[in-house]
Design a protein around this motif. Structure first.
Motif, PDB file in Angstrom:
ATOM      1  N   ALA A 292       0.823  -1.201   0.000  1.00  0.00           N
ATOM      2  CA  ALA A 292       0.000   0.000   0.000  1.00  0.00           C
ATOM      3  C   ALA A 292       0.861   1.257   0.000  1.00  0.00           C
ATOM      4  O   ALA A 292       0.568   2.227  -0.715  1.00  0.00           O
ATOM      5  CB  ALA A 292      -0.927  -0.011   1.217  1.00  0.00           C
ATOM      6  N   GLN A 293       1.938   1.253   0.783  1.00  0.00           N
ATOM      7  CA  GLN A 293       2.818   2.423   0.823  1.00  0.00           C
ATOM      8  C   GLN A 293       3.485   2.662  -0.528  1.00  0.00           C
ATOM      9  O   GLN A 293       3.592   3.807  -0.989  1.00  0.00           O
ATOM     10  CB  GLN A 293       3.876   2.245   1.920  1.00  0.00           C
ATOM     11  N   ALA A 294       3.932   1.580  -1.163  1.00  0.00           N
ATOM     12  CA  ALA A 294       4.590   1.725  -2.469  1.00  0.00           C
ATOM     13  C   ALA A 294       3.611   2.259  -3.521  1.00  0.00           C
ATOM     14  O   ALA A 294       3.946   3.151  -4.303  1.00  0.00           O
ATOM     15  CB  ALA A 294       5.164   0.379  -2.907  1.00  0.00           C
ATOM     16  N   PHE A 295       2.396   1.722  -3.509  1.00  0.00           N
ATOM     17  CA  PHE A 295       1.413   2.164  -4.493  1.00  0.00           C
ATOM     18  C   PHE A 295       0.922   3.571  -4.173  1.00  0.00           C
ATOM     19  O   PHE A 295       0.686   4.385  -5.069  1.00  0.00           O
ATOM     20  CB  PHE A 295       0.240   1.183  -4.533  1.00  0.00           C
ATOM     21  N   GLY A 296       0.757   3.878  -2.872  1.00  0.00           N
ATOM     22  CA  GLY A 296       0.328   5.211  -2.473  1.00  0.00           C
ATOM     23  C   GLY A 296       1.325   6.282  -2.872  1.00  0.00           C
ATOM     24  O   GLY A 296       0.949   7.403  -3.233  1.00  0.00           O
ATOM     25  N   ALA A 297       2.628   5.934  -2.806  1.00  0.00           N
ATOM     26  CA  ALA A 297       3.661   6.892  -3.198  1.00  0.00           C
ATOM     27  C   ALA A 297       3.543   7.242  -4.682  1.00  0.00           C
ATOM     28  O   ALA A 297       3.755   8.397  -5.079  1.00  0.00           O
ATOM     29  CB  ALA A 297       5.039   6.318  -2.888  1.00  0.00           C
ATOM     30  N   LYS A 298       3.192   6.268  -5.515  1.00  0.00           N
ATOM     31  CA  LYS A 298       3.019   6.534  -6.946  1.00  0.00           C
ATOM     32  C   LYS A 298       1.844   7.485  -7.195  1.00  0.00           C
ATOM     33  O   LYS A 298       1.825   8.195  -8.201  1.00  0.00           O
ATOM     34  CB  LYS A 298       2.795   5.222  -7.694  1.00  0.00           C
ATOM     35  N   LEU A 299       0.886   7.468  -6.285  1.00  0.00           N
ATOM     36  CA  LEU A 299      -0.294   8.325  -6.435  1.00  0.00           C
ATOM     37  C   LEU A 299      -0.163   9.628  -5.663  1.00  0.00           C
ATOM     38  O   LEU A 299      -1.122  10.389  -5.546  1.00  0.00           O
ATOM     39  CB  LEU A 299      -1.541   7.576  -5.944  1.00  0.00           C
ATOM     40  N   ALA A 300       1.036   9.865  -5.118  1.00  0.00           N
ATOM     41  CA  ALA A 300       1.329  11.084  -4.364  1.00  0.00           C
ATOM     42  C   ALA A 300       0.471  11.199  -3.100  1.00  0.00           C
ATOM     43  O   ALA A 300       0.116  12.296  -2.674  1.00  0.00           O
ATOM     44  CB  ALA A 300       1.161  12.326  -5.243  1.00  0.00           C
TER      45      ALA A 300
ATOM     46  N   THR B 113      -4.982   1.628   5.366  1.00  0.00           N
ATOM     47  CA  THR B 113      -4.604   0.213   5.389  1.00  0.00           C
ATOM     48  C   THR B 113      -4.936  -0.413   6.732  1.00  0.00           C
ATOM     49  O   THR B 113      -5.442  -1.545   6.807  1.00  0.00           O
ATOM     50  CB  THR B 113      -3.110   0.048   5.085  1.00  0.00           C
ATOM     51  N   GLU B 114      -4.679   0.300   7.821  1.00  0.00           N
ATOM     52  CA  GLU B 114      -5.008  -0.207   9.151  1.00  0.00           C
ATOM     53  C   GLU B 114      -6.517  -0.397   9.296  1.00  0.00           C
ATOM     54  O   GLU B 114      -6.969  -1.361   9.939  1.00  0.00           O
ATOM     55  CB  GLU B 114      -4.479   0.750  10.220  1.00  0.00           C
ATOM     56  N   LEU B 115      -7.285   0.507   8.713  1.00  0.00           N
ATOM     57  CA  LEU B 115      -8.738   0.383   8.771  1.00  0.00           C
ATOM     58  C   LEU B 115      -9.208  -0.866   8.032  1.00  0.00           C
ATOM     59  O   LEU B 115     -10.088  -1.598   8.515  1.00  0.00           O
ATOM     60  CB  LEU B 115      -9.385   1.630   8.161  1.00  0.00           C
ATOM     61  N   LEU B 116      -8.609  -1.145   6.867  1.00  0.00           N
ATOM     62  CA  LEU B 116      -8.978  -2.338   6.107  1.00  0.00           C
ATOM     63  C   LEU B 116      -8.605  -3.612   6.860  1.00  0.00           C
ATOM     64  O   LEU B 116      -9.369  -4.585   6.880  1.00  0.00           O
ATOM     65  CB  LEU B 116      -8.285  -2.313   4.738  1.00  0.00           C
ATOM     66  N   ILE B 117      -7.438  -3.623   7.485  1.00  0.00           N
ATOM     67  CA  ILE B 117      -7.016  -4.798   8.244  1.00  0.00           C
ATOM     68  C   ILE B 117      -7.920  -5.009   9.456  1.00  0.00           C
ATOM     69  O   ILE B 117      -8.321  -6.133   9.775  1.00  0.00           O
ATOM     70  CB  ILE B 117      -5.543  -4.663   8.676  1.00  0.00           C
ATOM     71  N   ALA B 118      -8.274  -3.917  10.145  1.00  0.00           N
ATOM     72  CA  ALA B 118      -9.172  -4.023  11.297  1.00  0.00           C
ATOM     73  C   ALA B 118     -10.539  -4.550  10.873  1.00  0.00           C
ATOM     74  O   ALA B 118     -11.156  -5.357  11.578  1.00  0.00           O
ATOM     75  CB  ALA B 118      -9.310  -2.666  11.972  1.00  0.00           C
ATOM     76  N   ASP B 119     -11.022  -4.115   9.718  1.00  0.00           N
ATOM     77  CA  ASP B 119     -12.307  -4.599   9.219  1.00  0.00           C
ATOM     78  C   ASP B 119     -12.241  -6.087   8.906  1.00  0.00           C
ATOM     79  O   ASP B 119     -13.171  -6.842   9.219  1.00  0.00           O
ATOM     80  CB  ASP B 119     -12.699  -3.811   7.968  1.00  0.00           C
TER      81      ASP B 119
END
Length: 313
Positions: free
Chosen positions: A88-96, A106-112
């Motif tokens: 997620a961090q790598a892909f988020g960096a590409k999207l600025a 990401t933490e919210l998705l994992i908690a869900d």
């Protein structure tokens, strides 16, 4: 990526005629208002796409949960969660996107995902022990070396039929089932999700306990009959498999495909009710019922595995 272009000509068409304006600034204000409404409409569409993707992710989580349980894998994997965060961090960096926003999402998705599986998303932080994230059945065996021998002493459900009738006579069982069912389905009943099924009768049969009851859907209410007669559709299975279905520890498609559960009578009605229940968010079910279903299903599955001669490590 969304590339939104607004035509100046469109704004001019929305602006009032020069003779009616009465103010030199009215046209830019009107154009800005139209543009804002258009942008907000697009934001609403993006929000809806987020929710659609989240619903799809939750279905995949349930399927992964079923696969893990069949393979005897732990409910949580710290290594997998690290991979999800890193990706997620790598892909988020590409999207600025900022690292903080990406991490929180990401933490919210994992908690869900943890909530769907009846797991605590803070187990590692609370105990500091990664083994606490393992399936509860395995952790019981790790903590109590003689638990497997003790489970062998427990009678299988079929031998509990007579004692169960003494402990839970039909009037008491009917009251307990109605109360639990109403608590689980309070929200969809109040929202009218079952209005189209008013008057329909659905049966549940626990084959190894020789128990059966019928739930009749009323006007924003439920009526339970024990033992029930003449249901239009009945789901039939062992106590363990019905618990696994109710707790969502195993996927309904898998249970029916393996013939561990059967749907008899009006299958269309049964599938319609099943789809409505599948859409019921797990986290909206009262916590005490979630805990009861989750732990009860895990214990019943563990006991059945021991009685079948399987070694639980």
């Amino acid at each position: 990526m969304l590339n939104v272009e607004f035509s100046q000509a469109r704004f001019e068409q929305q602006a009032p005629a020069p003779g009616l304006a009465g103010n030199a600034h009215s046209r830019p204000v009107q154009a800005g208002s139209v543009e804002l409404r258009a942008v907000r409409s697009l934001i609403d569409r993006v929000d809806e796409m987020f929710l659609v993707l989240l619903a799809g992710r939750r279905r995949l989580v349930r399927r992964a949960m079923s696969v893990k349980h069949r393979a005897g894998l732990p409910g949580r994997s710290l290594e997998r969660e690290r991979q999800v965060h890193d990706r997620a961090q790598a892909f988020g960096a590409k999207l600025a996107l900022s690292k903080g926003v990406t991490r929180q999402l990401t933490e919210l998705l994992i908690a869900d995902a943890c909530a769907l599986q009846g797991l605590s998303s803070t187990a590692e932080e609370t105990t500091g022990d990664p083994s606490s994230l393992h399936d509860s059945g395995s952790s019981v065996m790790l903590r109590f070396p003689y638990a497997e021998n003790l489970l062998r002493l427990l009678p299988p459900p079929a031998r509990l039929r007579t004692p169960l009738r003494w402990v839970l006579p039909p009037p008491l069982l009917r009251a307990l089932l109605r109360r639990m069912t109403l608590r689980v389905m309070a929200a969809p009943l109040a929202n009218g999700a079952f209005d189209d099924l008013r008057g329909r009768r659905l049966g549940v049969e626990v084959t190894d306990l020789k128990l059966r009851w019928v739930v009749e859907i009323g006007a924003r209410d439920l009526h339970v009959q024990v033992p029930g007669e003449n249901p239009e559709s009945t789901v039939r299975g062992s106590a363990t498999d019905l618990l696994l279905l109710a707790s969502r520890l195993e996927d309904a498609d898998t249970l029916f495909f393996q013939r561990r559960l059967q749907l008899v009578g009006d299958t269309e009605l049964g599938l319609q009710v099943r789809n409505l229940l599948d859409q019921l968010p797990w986290e909206t079910i009262p916590l005490d019922i979630r805990v009861f279903l989750n732990r009860g299903a895990r214990f019943a599955r563990l006991a059945r595995a021991v009685h079948c001669g399987k070694t639980i490590a």
